[in-house]
Design an enzyme around this catalytic site. Structure first.
Site, PDB file in Angstrom:
ATOM      1  N   ASP A  16       0.881  -0.995   0.136  1.00 37.80           N
ATOM      2  CA  ASP A  16      -0.090   0.021   0.042  1.00 37.80           C
ATOM      3  C   ASP A  16       0.950   1.251  -0.076  1.00 37.80           C
ATOM      4  OD1 ASP A  16      -2.322   1.503   0.370  1.00 37.80           O
ATOM      5  OD2 ASP A  16      -1.875   1.906   2.378  1.00 37.80           O
ATOM      6  N   ASP A  18      -0.045   5.217   0.783  1.00 42.29           N
ATOM      7  CA  ASP A  18      -0.326   6.068   1.703  1.00 42.29           C
ATOM      8  C   ASP A  18      -0.385   5.319   3.410  1.00 42.29           C
ATOM      9  OD1 ASP A  18      -0.945   8.263  -0.066  1.00 42.29           O
ATOM     10  OD2 ASP A  18      -2.761   7.156  -0.577  1.00 42.29           O
ATOM     11  N   GLY A  61      -8.094   4.089   3.707  1.00 43.24           N
ATOM     12  CA  GLY A  61      -7.905   3.007   2.783  1.00 43.24           C
ATOM     13  C   GLY A  61      -8.645   2.555   1.674  1.00 43.24           C
ATOM     14  N   ARG A  64     -11.731   6.910  -3.001  1.00 49.92           N
ATOM     15  CA  ARG A  64     -12.136   8.151  -2.680  1.00 49.92           C
ATOM     16  C   ARG A  64     -13.829   8.309  -2.579  1.00 49.92           C
ATOM     17  NH1 ARG A  64     -10.767  12.507  -7.074  1.00 49.92           N
ATOM     18  NH2 ARG A  64      -8.591  11.779  -6.322  1.00 49.92           N
ATOM     19  N   SER A 139      -5.767   5.096  -3.977  1.00 51.46           N
ATOM     20  CA  SER A 139      -5.844   6.676  -4.528  1.00 51.46           C
ATOM     21  C   SER A 139      -5.610   6.895  -5.869  1.00 51.46           C
ATOM     22  CB  SER A 139      -4.774   7.137  -3.626  1.00 51.46           C
ATOM     23  OG  SER A 139      -4.518   8.462  -3.915  1.00 51.46           O
ATOM     24  N   ASN A 141      -4.246   9.543  -6.374  1.00 50.19           N
ATOM     25  CA  ASN A 141      -3.126  10.364  -6.561  1.00 50.19           C
ATOM     26  C   ASN A 141      -1.959   9.661  -6.558  1.00 50.19           C
ATOM     27  OD1 ASN A 141      -4.171  13.316  -6.416  1.00 50.19           O
ATOM     28  ND2 ASN A 141      -5.339  12.383  -4.751  1.00 50.19           N
ATOM     29  N   ASP A 197      -1.491  -0.657   6.121  1.00 49.64           N
ATOM     30  CA  ASP A 197      -1.606   0.135   7.415  1.00 49.64           C
ATOM     31  C   ASP A 197      -3.104   0.472   7.784  1.00 49.64           C
ATOM     32  OD1 ASP A 197      -2.272   2.089   5.276  1.00 49.64           O
ATOM     33  OD2 ASP A 197      -1.923   3.845   6.858  1.00 49.64           O
TER      34      ASP A 197
END
Ligand SMILES: O=P(O)(O)OC[C@H]1O[C@@H](O)[C@H](O)[C@@H](O)[C@@H]1O
Length: 244
Positions: A16, A18, A61, A64, A139, A141, A197
């Site tokens: 993962d 972020d 997680g 969006r 994401s 992003n 996470d």
């Protein structure tokens, strides 16, 4: 020294992004707080105000628009879905998600991002031993964050929120994006490690039948990660950079 993972047992590691490779879970967390605090205040909603726990319980997680929908549902609120192309001003699930993205993009542009040092230590270790690696992030992003963190060149396989949406893959906690990452690396999930996470991401790795799911505790709590299916929990990925 004792290390928690014997990398000889695995062909690949799926990370993962972020909160695992970069401290951007905090940036997302602040953007969501700004969005929903403003939204509930401006609406004059009588709903319970947004609190930090809402991020971990309803948003962390997930892709969006799932985050928007699931938080609103926690307050018994619903909005029309709208379209991903909706402007940030639209009062739709997509509009609110895009509004949050404006907060996120502004923070990324202003502050940049440095990867976690321990995560880079593990990436170096895996590169040295020839273990395949991929990023699997909810994401949209992710490419921009990888670029800003100086990590983009390390990953040939990146399954991000845009890739998932284009392929019609359901987001975490469904296992599909991790399974797609394993497929693109050409590895069997049983011989791959997922590092996550968020409770939703750990649940995705567990549901996908991966050989090992590593929970990275950046604030969620080791118990919650273990309950979601983490086989081991660490606080720093450098703990996994060594031979057993
Ligand atoms: O950046 P996007 O596409 O809006 O995705 C948002 C989500 O991206 C995930 O990677 C984060 O873990 C989530 O907590 C976050 O909300």
């Amino acid at each position: 020294m004792f290390f928690l993972v014997d990398w000889d047992d695995y062909d690949a590691a799926l990370f993962d992004l972020d909160g695992v490779l970069t401290p951007t879970a905090e940036v997302h967390m602040r953007a969501w707080r700004d969005l929903f605090t403003d939204y509930l205040t401006l609406k004059g909603e009588t709903a319970r105000p947004y609190a930090e726990a809402d991020y971990f319980d309803h948003i962390d997680g997930k892709p969006r628009y799932d985050g928007v929908r699931d938080f609103l549902a926690s307050r018994d609120l619903t909005l029309p879905e709208g379209e991903p192309s909706d402007p940030a001003s639209a009062e739709t699930v997509c509009g609110l998600g895009n509004r949050k993205n404006d907060f996120f993009a502004a923070a990324l542009a202003a502050d940049g991002v440095e990867p976690y040092a321990g995560s880079v230590t593990l990436l170096d270790h895996l590169e040295q031993r020839g273990t395949k690696i991929a990023v699997v992030s909810s994401s949209r992003n992710a490419p921009a964050v990888l670029e800003a963190a100086g990590l983009a060149d390390r990953f040939e396989v990146v399954v991000d929120g845009q890739v998932a949406s284009d392929a019609g893959l359901p987001g975490k906690p469904a296992p599909d994006t991790y399974l797609e990452g394993a497929r693109r690396l050409g590895v069997d999930p049983e011989h791959a490690v997922v590092l996550e996470d968020a409770v939703s991401g750990v649940a995705a790795g567990h549901a996908g039948g991966f050989g090992l799911v590593v929970g990275v505790d950046r604030g969620v709590g080791a118990d919650k990660l273990a309950d979601a299916g983490a086989d081991v929990v660490v606080t720093d990925l450098a703990e996994l950079a060594g031979e057993r």
